[in-house]
Design an enzyme around this catalytic site. Structure first.
Site, PDB file in Angstrom:
ATOM      1  N   TYR A  29      36.577 -52.989 -17.056  1.00 13.75           N
ATOM      2  CA  TYR A  29      36.125 -53.481 -18.354  1.00 13.75           C
ATOM      3  C   TYR A  29      36.849 -54.761 -18.759  1.00 13.75           C
ATOM      4  CZ  TYR A  29      33.294 -49.544 -20.062  1.00 13.75           C
ATOM      5  OH  TYR A  29      32.309 -48.630 -20.267  1.00 13.75           O
ATOM      6  N   LYS A  69      39.064 -42.335  -7.091  1.00 18.09           N
ATOM      7  CA  LYS A  69      38.282 -42.593  -5.884  1.00 18.09           C
ATOM      8  C   LYS A  69      39.276 -43.164  -4.882  1.00 18.09           C
ATOM      9  CE  LYS A  69      34.333 -42.889  -3.677  1.00 18.09           C
ATOM     10  NZ  LYS A  69      33.559 -41.703  -3.256  1.00 18.09           N
ATOM     11  N   ASP A 119      33.111 -38.685  -7.570  1.00 20.74           N
ATOM     12  CA  ASP A 119      31.757 -38.227  -7.228  1.00 20.74           C
ATOM     13  C   ASP A 119      31.699 -36.698  -7.192  1.00 20.74           C
ATOM     14  OD1 ASP A 119      33.452 -38.419  -5.039  1.00 20.74           O
ATOM     15  OD2 ASP A 119      31.938 -39.154  -3.645  1.00 20.74           O
ATOM     16  N   ASP A 164      33.956 -43.431 -18.836  1.00 19.92           N
ATOM     17  CA  ASP A 164      32.761 -43.761 -19.615  1.00 19.92           C
ATOM     18  C   ASP A 164      31.583 -42.931 -19.117  1.00 19.92           C
ATOM     19  OD1 ASP A 164      31.097 -45.248 -21.411  1.00 19.92           O
ATOM     20  OD2 ASP A 164      30.354 -46.352 -19.674  1.00 19.92           O
ATOM     21  N   ASP A 222      29.870 -39.144 -20.875  1.00 17.75           N
ATOM     22  CA  ASP A 222      28.459 -39.020 -21.284  1.00 17.75           C
ATOM     23  C   ASP A 222      27.838 -37.808 -20.598  1.00 17.75           C
ATOM     24  OD1 ASP A 222      28.424 -41.262 -22.932  1.00 17.75           O
ATOM     25  OD2 ASP A 222      26.555 -42.032 -22.077  1.00 17.75           O
TER      26      ASP A 222
HETATM   27  C1  IPM Z   1      31.574 -45.845 -25.176  1.00 16.97           C
HETATM   28  C2  IPM Z   1      30.513 -46.916 -25.130  1.00 16.97           C
HETATM   29  C3  IPM Z   1      31.208 -48.263 -24.954  1.00 16.97           C
HETATM   30  C4  IPM Z   1      31.959 -48.232 -23.641  1.00 16.97           C
HETATM   31  C5  IPM Z   1      30.269 -49.477 -25.023  1.00 16.97           C
HETATM   32  C6  IPM Z   1      29.441 -49.490 -26.282  1.00 16.97           C
HETATM   33  C7  IPM Z   1      31.035 -50.766 -24.875  1.00 16.97           C
HETATM   34  O1  IPM Z   1      29.602 -46.668 -24.107  1.00 16.97           O
HETATM   35  O2  IPM Z   1      32.372 -45.858 -26.146  1.00 16.97           O
HETATM   36  O3  IPM Z   1      31.624 -45.003 -24.297  1.00 16.97           O
HETATM   37  O4  IPM Z   1      31.369 -48.498 -22.595  1.00 16.97           O
HETATM   38  O5  IPM Z   1      33.149 -47.944 -23.673  1.00 16.97           O
HETATM   39 MN    MN Z   2      29.968 -44.830 -23.027  1.00 15.87          MN
END
Ligand code: IPM
Ligand code: MN
Length: 353
Positions: free
Chosen positions: A142, A189, A221, A245, A249
Protein backbone atom coordinates in the site's frame (compact mmCIF):
# COMPACT_ATOMS: atom_id res chain seq x y z
CA UNK A 1 -15.75 11.21 32.43
CA UNK A 2 -15.47 13.73 29.59
CA UNK A 3 -14.58 12.77 26.03
CA UNK A 4 -13.84 14.66 22.89
CA UNK A 5 -14.57 12.52 19.85
CA UNK A 6 -13.68 13.49 16.30
CA UNK A 7 -16.62 12.60 14.07
CA UNK A 8 -15.66 11.73 10.51
CA UNK A 9 -18.88 10.70 8.79
CA UNK A 10 -17.31 10.56 5.31
CA UNK A 11 -19.19 9.57 2.19
CA UNK A 12 -22.16 7.51 1.00
CA UNK A 13 -24.04 5.92 3.87
CA UNK A 14 -21.33 7.14 6.30
CA UNK A 15 -23.38 10.06 7.66
CA UNK A 16 -26.47 7.88 8.13
CA UNK A 17 -24.79 5.08 10.09
CA UNK A 18 -22.68 7.57 12.06
CA UNK A 19 -25.83 9.38 13.08
CA UNK A 20 -27.18 6.24 14.75
CA UNK A 21 -23.87 5.51 16.51
CA UNK A 22 -23.92 9.07 17.88
CA UNK A 23 -27.48 8.62 19.15
CA UNK A 24 -26.55 5.37 20.90
CA UNK A 25 -23.29 6.80 22.31
CA UNK A 26 -25.09 9.86 23.66
CA UNK A 27 -27.68 7.64 25.29
CA UNK A 28 -24.92 5.57 26.91
CA UNK A 29 -23.17 8.74 28.08
CA UNK A 30 -26.39 9.93 29.67
CA UNK A 31 -27.03 6.61 31.36
CA UNK A 32 -23.51 6.33 32.80
CA UNK A 33 -22.94 10.05 33.48
CA UNK A 34 -20.35 10.86 30.86
CA UNK A 35 -20.08 13.93 28.71
CA UNK A 36 -19.25 13.60 25.03
CA UNK A 37 -18.24 16.49 22.80
CA UNK A 38 -18.46 15.58 19.13
CA UNK A 39 -16.24 17.49 16.73
CA UNK A 40 -17.24 16.87 13.11
CA UNK A 41 -14.58 17.03 10.39
CA UNK A 42 -14.38 16.37 6.66
CA UNK A 43 -12.74 13.40 4.99
CA UNK A 44 -13.13 11.51 1.70
CA UNK A 45 -15.01 12.62 -1.39
CA UNK A 46 -16.96 15.22 0.59
CA UNK A 47 -13.63 16.80 1.65
CA UNK A 48 -12.39 16.80 -1.95
CA UNK A 49 -15.60 18.51 -3.03
CA UNK A 50 -15.34 21.10 -0.24
CA UNK A 51 -11.63 21.88 -0.04
CA UNK A 52 -9.87 19.86 -2.78
CA UNK A 53 -8.10 17.28 -0.61
CA UNK A 54 -9.43 14.07 1.01
CA UNK A 55 -7.79 14.52 4.44
CA UNK A 56 -7.43 18.24 5.14
CA UNK A 57 -4.89 19.48 7.73
CA UNK A 58 -7.74 20.84 9.78
CA UNK A 59 -9.25 17.36 10.01
CA UNK A 60 -5.89 15.95 11.07
CA UNK A 61 -5.60 18.54 13.85
CA UNK A 62 -9.09 17.70 15.08
CA UNK A 63 -8.20 13.98 15.13
CA UNK A 64 -4.89 14.59 16.94
CA UNK A 65 -6.65 16.64 19.62
CA UNK A 66 -9.45 14.09 20.14
CA UNK A 67 -9.66 11.15 22.57
CA UNK A 68 -10.91 8.91 19.75
CA UNK A 69 -12.05 9.13 16.14
CA UNK A 70 -15.36 7.64 15.03
CA UNK A 71 -15.37 7.12 11.30
CA UNK A 72 -18.15 6.24 8.83
CA UNK A 73 -17.06 5.31 5.31
CA UNK A 74 -15.12 6.71 2.42
CA UNK A 75 -15.47 6.45 -1.36
CA UNK A 76 -17.61 7.70 -4.21
CA UNK A 77 -18.38 6.00 -7.54
CA UNK A 78 -17.50 9.10 -9.54
CA UNK A 79 -13.84 8.32 -8.77
CA UNK A 80 -13.94 4.53 -9.14
CA UNK A 81 -13.93 4.28 -12.90
CA UNK A 82 -11.54 7.12 -13.50
CA UNK A 83 -8.00 5.78 -13.10
CA UNK A 84 -6.64 9.21 -14.03
CA UNK A 85 -8.37 11.14 -11.20
CA UNK A 86 -5.62 13.25 -9.60
CA UNK A 87 -7.04 12.85 -6.07
CA UNK A 88 -9.11 9.97 -4.76
CA UNK A 89 -11.20 9.72 -1.59
CA UNK A 90 -9.36 6.54 -0.48
CA UNK A 91 -6.11 8.51 -0.32
CA UNK A 92 -7.67 10.35 2.61
CA UNK A 93 -8.04 7.14 4.56
CA UNK A 94 -4.48 6.04 3.77
CA UNK A 95 -3.07 9.44 4.70
CA UNK A 96 -5.07 9.49 7.92
CA UNK A 97 -3.75 6.03 8.87
CA UNK A 98 -0.19 7.12 8.12
CA UNK A 99 -0.36 10.49 9.87
CA UNK A 100 -2.07 9.09 12.96
CA UNK A 101 0.41 6.18 12.99
CA UNK A 102 -2.46 3.64 13.00
CA UNK A 103 -0.33 0.60 12.29
CA UNK A 104 -2.65 -2.07 13.68
CA UNK A 105 -6.13 -2.72 12.35
CA UNK A 106 -8.18 -4.88 14.70
CA UNK A 107 -10.96 -6.72 12.85
CA UNK A 108 -12.95 -9.24 14.83
CA UNK A 109 -15.27 -11.80 13.27
CA UNK A 110 -17.84 -13.43 15.49
CA UNK A 111 -21.25 -14.97 15.02
CA UNK A 112 -24.57 -13.93 16.50
CA UNK A 113 -26.59 -16.96 17.63
CA UNK A 114 -29.81 -15.47 16.22
CA UNK A 115 -28.23 -14.96 12.78
CA UNK A 116 -26.35 -18.21 12.31
CA UNK A 117 -28.59 -19.21 9.42
CA UNK A 118 -27.98 -15.90 7.61
CA UNK A 119 -24.44 -16.96 6.97
CA UNK A 120 -23.58 -18.34 3.54
CA UNK A 121 -21.69 -21.07 5.40
CA UNK A 122 -23.26 -24.07 7.09
CA UNK A 123 -24.13 -23.77 10.76
CA UNK A 124 -21.84 -26.58 11.91
CA UNK A 125 -18.88 -24.94 10.23
CA UNK A 126 -19.27 -21.56 11.86
CA UNK A 127 -20.80 -22.14 15.28
CA UNK A 128 -18.48 -20.76 17.91
CA UNK A 129 -16.43 -18.68 15.49
CA UNK A 130 -14.71 -15.87 17.36
CA UNK A 131 -11.53 -14.73 15.71
CA UNK A 132 -9.60 -11.47 15.38
CA UNK A 133 -7.41 -10.31 12.56
CA UNK A 134 -4.63 -7.88 13.33
CA UNK A 135 -3.88 -6.38 9.95
CA UNK A 136 -0.74 -4.27 9.53
CA UNK A 137 -2.02 -0.95 8.22
CA UNK A 138 0.76 1.50 7.38
CA UNK A 139 3.27 -0.56 5.40
CA UNK A 140 3.61 -3.12 2.65
CA UNK A 141 2.48 -2.73 -0.93
CA UNK A 142 0.00 0.00 0.00
CA UNK A 143 2.78 2.40 0.88
CA UNK A 144 5.80 1.18 -1.12
CA UNK A 145 7.16 3.03 -4.11
CA UNK A 146 4.77 2.81 -7.05
CA UNK A 147 4.81 4.12 -10.56
CA UNK A 148 5.07 3.54 -14.28
CA UNK A 149 7.97 3.17 -16.64
CA UNK A 150 8.48 2.32 -20.33
CA UNK A 151 6.21 5.17 -21.40
CA UNK A 152 3.50 3.92 -19.07
CA UNK A 153 3.52 0.38 -20.45
CA UNK A 154 4.90 -1.10 -17.22
CA UNK A 155 3.54 -0.48 -13.73
CA UNK A 156 4.97 -1.44 -10.32
CA UNK A 157 4.02 -1.39 -6.64
CA UNK A 158 6.78 -2.30 -4.23
CA UNK A 159 6.11 -4.25 -1.06
CA UNK A 160 8.47 -3.15 1.72
CA UNK A 161 8.54 -4.05 5.44
CA UNK A 162 11.04 -3.28 8.17
CA UNK A 163 11.68 -5.58 11.12
CA UNK A 164 10.44 -2.87 13.49
CA UNK A 165 7.12 -2.62 11.65
CA UNK A 166 6.63 -6.38 11.94
CA UNK A 167 7.67 -6.43 15.60
CA UNK A 168 5.24 -3.76 16.75
CA UNK A 169 2.30 -5.43 15.00
CA UNK A 170 3.30 -8.92 16.18
CA UNK A 171 3.68 -7.63 19.76
CA UNK A 172 0.02 -6.56 19.69
CA UNK A 173 -0.85 -9.99 18.32
CA UNK A 174 0.96 -11.84 21.09
CA UNK A 175 -0.56 -9.57 23.74
CA UNK A 176 -4.05 -10.08 22.34
CA UNK A 177 -3.51 -13.85 22.16
CA UNK A 178 -2.53 -13.82 25.85
CA UNK A 179 -5.94 -12.33 26.74
CA UNK A 180 -7.77 -14.93 24.64
CA UNK A 181 -7.08 -18.61 23.92
CA UNK A 182 -3.29 -18.12 23.52
CA UNK A 183 -3.32 -19.18 19.89
CA UNK A 184 -1.65 -17.00 17.27
CA UNK A 185 -1.49 -17.60 13.53
CA UNK A 186 1.04 -15.72 11.42
CA UNK A 187 -0.32 -15.47 7.87
CA UNK A 188 2.27 -14.98 5.14
CA UNK A 189 3.56 -16.21 1.80
CA UNK A 190 7.05 -17.13 3.00
CA UNK A 191 7.44 -19.77 0.30
CA UNK A 192 7.61 -16.97 -2.26
CA UNK A 193 8.00 -13.47 -0.80
CA UNK A 194 11.06 -12.00 0.91
CA UNK A 195 8.91 -9.64 3.03
CA UNK A 196 7.04 -12.73 4.27
CA UNK A 197 10.31 -14.39 5.22
CA UNK A 198 11.18 -11.30 7.28
CA UNK A 199 7.75 -11.54 8.94
CA UNK A 200 8.20 -15.18 9.77
CA UNK A 201 11.74 -14.80 11.07
CA UNK A 202 10.74 -11.81 13.21
CA UNK A 203 7.71 -13.54 14.73
CA UNK A 204 9.71 -16.72 15.36
CA UNK A 205 12.30 -14.70 17.29
CA UNK A 206 9.53 -13.24 19.48
CA UNK A 207 8.07 -16.60 20.45
CA UNK A 208 10.47 -17.00 23.39
CA UNK A 209 9.03 -13.86 25.03
CA UNK A 210 5.54 -15.41 25.05
CA UNK A 211 6.17 -19.06 25.95
CA UNK A 212 2.48 -19.70 26.65
CA UNK A 213 1.35 -18.68 23.17
CA UNK A 214 1.11 -21.44 20.61
CA UNK A 215 2.13 -19.94 17.26
CA UNK A 216 1.31 -21.41 13.85
CA UNK A 217 2.56 -20.21 10.49
CA UNK A 218 0.29 -20.60 7.49
CA UNK A 219 0.41 -19.46 3.89
CA UNK A 220 -2.17 -16.89 2.92
CA UNK A 221 -3.71 -19.02 0.16
CA UNK A 222 -4.28 -21.87 2.60
CA UNK A 223 -5.78 -19.51 5.17
CA UNK A 224 -8.19 -18.14 2.54
CA UNK A 225 -9.39 -21.70 2.09
CA UNK A 226 -9.51 -22.78 5.74
CA UNK A 227 -11.27 -19.57 6.72
CA UNK A 228 -14.42 -20.76 4.95
CA UNK A 229 -13.91 -24.41 5.86
CA UNK A 230 -13.22 -24.17 9.58
CA UNK A 231 -13.30 -20.53 10.70
CA UNK A 232 -13.81 -21.64 14.29
CA UNK A 233 -10.34 -23.20 14.32
CA UNK A 234 -8.71 -19.73 14.34
CA UNK A 235 -8.32 -17.24 17.15
CA UNK A 236 -5.83 -14.37 16.66
CA UNK A 237 -4.32 -13.92 13.19
CA UNK A 238 -1.61 -11.44 12.30
CA UNK A 239 -0.82 -10.45 8.75
CA UNK A 240 0.50 -7.78 6.44
CA UNK A 241 -1.55 -5.02 4.88
CA UNK A 242 -2.85 -6.44 1.58
CA UNK A 243 -3.36 -10.01 2.81
CA UNK A 244 -5.29 -8.53 5.74
CA UNK A 245 -7.41 -6.36 3.47
CA UNK A 246 -8.52 -9.36 1.45
CA UNK A 247 -8.92 -11.91 4.24
CA UNK A 248 -10.91 -9.60 6.50
CA UNK A 249 -13.48 -8.98 3.76
CA UNK A 250 -13.71 -12.74 3.33
CA UNK A 251 -14.09 -13.22 7.08
CA UNK A 252 -16.72 -10.51 7.39
CA UNK A 253 -19.40 -12.51 5.57
CA UNK A 254 -19.14 -15.41 8.00
CA UNK A 255 -21.36 -13.58 10.49
CA UNK A 256 -24.17 -13.26 7.94
CA UNK A 257 -23.83 -9.61 6.96
CA UNK A 258 -20.95 -7.26 6.34
CA UNK A 259 -23.11 -4.63 8.00
CA UNK A 260 -22.37 -6.08 11.42
CA UNK A 261 -18.61 -6.09 11.84
CA UNK A 262 -16.81 -3.30 13.70
CA UNK A 263 -13.12 -2.47 13.68
CA UNK A 264 -10.49 -0.42 15.43
CA UNK A 265 -7.23 1.04 14.15
CA UNK A 266 -4.65 1.71 16.81
CA UNK A 267 -1.06 2.84 16.95
CA UNK A 268 0.89 5.94 17.83
CA UNK A 269 -1.76 8.67 18.14
CA UNK A 270 -5.55 8.82 18.47
CA UNK A 271 -7.28 5.48 17.82
CA UNK A 272 -9.95 5.23 15.15
CA UNK A 273 -13.15 3.16 15.18
CA UNK A 274 -15.07 2.31 12.03
CA UNK A 275 -17.40 -0.26 10.50
CA UNK A 276 -15.58 -2.53 8.09
CA UNK A 277 -18.12 -2.03 5.31
CA UNK A 278 -17.67 0.64 2.68
CA UNK A 279 -19.69 3.66 1.60
CA UNK A 280 -22.43 1.62 -0.19
CA UNK A 281 -23.18 4.43 -2.67
CA UNK A 282 -26.37 2.81 -4.06
CA UNK A 283 -27.99 3.14 -0.63
CA UNK A 284 -26.97 6.74 0.07
CA UNK A 285 -29.81 8.78 1.52
CA UNK A 286 -32.29 5.90 1.46
CA UNK A 287 -32.20 5.25 5.23
CA UNK A 288 -31.76 1.50 4.64
CA UNK A 289 -28.10 0.86 5.60
CA UNK A 290 -27.35 -1.32 8.58
CA UNK A 291 -26.05 0.90 11.40
CA UNK A 292 -25.01 -1.97 13.69
CA UNK A 293 -21.38 -2.24 12.58
CA UNK A 294 -20.91 1.43 13.41
CA UNK A 295 -22.78 1.10 16.70
CA UNK A 296 -20.57 -1.89 17.59
CA UNK A 297 -17.51 0.17 16.60
CA UNK A 298 -18.64 2.75 19.16
CA UNK A 299 -18.78 -0.10 21.71
CA UNK A 300 -15.18 -0.98 20.87
CA UNK A 301 -14.32 2.69 21.36
CA UNK A 302 -15.88 2.79 24.82
CA UNK A 303 -14.06 -0.35 25.87
CA UNK A 304 -10.62 0.08 24.29
CA UNK A 305 -10.12 3.84 24.05
CA UNK A 306 -11.89 4.84 27.27
CA UNK A 307 -11.57 1.64 29.34
CA UNK A 308 -15.36 1.50 29.86
CA UNK A 309 -16.27 -2.17 29.69
CA UNK A 310 -19.71 -1.93 31.22
CA UNK A 311 -20.78 0.75 28.74
CA UNK A 312 -19.49 -1.37 25.86
CA UNK A 313 -21.34 -4.43 27.16
CA UNK A 314 -24.57 -2.43 27.44
CA UNK A 315 -24.30 -1.52 23.76
CA UNK A 316 -23.54 -5.09 22.70
CA UNK A 317 -26.44 -6.41 24.74
CA UNK A 318 -28.98 -4.09 23.19
CA UNK A 319 -27.62 -4.84 19.71
CA UNK A 320 -28.09 -8.55 20.39
CA UNK A 321 -31.64 -7.90 21.54
CA UNK A 322 -32.45 -6.00 18.36
CA UNK A 323 -31.15 -8.94 16.32
CA UNK A 324 -33.10 -11.48 18.34
CA UNK A 325 -36.31 -9.48 18.02
CA UNK A 326 -35.85 -8.83 14.32
CA UNK A 327 -35.50 -5.05 14.64
CA UNK A 328 -33.10 -5.07 11.71
CA UNK A 329 -32.43 -3.46 8.35
CA UNK A 330 -33.20 -5.09 5.00
CA UNK A 331 -29.82 -6.84 4.66
CA UNK A 332 -30.86 -9.14 7.51
CA UNK A 333 -34.44 -10.04 6.62
CA UNK A 334 -35.81 -12.59 4.21
CA UNK A 335 -37.67 -11.28 1.17
CA UNK A 336 -41.16 -10.11 2.07
CA UNK A 337 -40.42 -9.69 5.79
CA UNK A 338 -40.67 -6.20 7.23
CA UNK A 339 -37.34 -4.41 7.47
CA UNK A 340 -36.69 -1.44 9.71
CA UNK A 341 -34.96 1.70 8.50
CA UNK A 342 -31.49 2.80 9.63
CA UNK A 343 -32.93 5.44 11.95
CA UNK A 344 -35.68 3.15 13.27
CA UNK A 345 -33.04 0.63 14.33
CA UNK A 346 -31.11 3.44 16.07
CA UNK A 347 -34.26 4.72 17.78
CA UNK A 348 -35.06 1.22 19.00
CA UNK A 349 -31.57 0.77 20.42
CA UNK A 350 -31.78 4.09 22.27
CA UNK A 351 -35.24 3.31 23.64
CA UNK A 352 -34.13 -0.12 24.87
CA UNK A 353 -30.75 0.75 26.39
C1 IPM B 1 -10.40 -1.12 4.01
C2 IPM B 1 -10.64 -0.49 2.66
C3 IPM B 1 -9.45 0.41 2.34
C4 IPM B 1 -8.21 -0.45 2.29
C5 IPM B 1 -9.60 1.23 1.05
C6 IPM B 1 -10.88 2.03 1.02
C7 IPM B 1 -8.41 2.11 0.82
O1 IPM B 1 -10.82 -1.47 1.69
O2 IPM B 1 -10.38 -0.35 5.01
O3 IPM B 1 -10.26 -2.32 4.11
O4 IPM B 1 -7.92 -1.05 1.26
O5 IPM B 1 -7.52 -0.52 3.31
MN1 MN C 1 -10.79 -3.49 2.46
Amino acid sequence: MKFNIALLAGDGIGPEVINEAVKVSDAIAKKFNHEITWTPALTGACAIDAVGVPYPDETHEICMAADAVLFGAIGHPKYDNDPSAPVRPEQGLLLMRKKLGLFANVRPTFTFPSLIDNSPLKRERIEGTDLVFLRELTGGIYFGEKGRRDDGETAFDNCVYTRVEVQRLAKKGFELAMTRSKKLCCVDKANVLETSRLWRETVQAMEKDYPEVEVSYEFVDAVAMRLVQWPNSYDVLITENLFGDILTDEASVISGSMGLMPSASVGEHTSLYEPIHGSYPQATGLNIANPLATVLSAAMMFEDAFGLKEEAEAIRTVVNQSLEQGIVTEDLVAKGVKAYSTSEVGDWLVANL
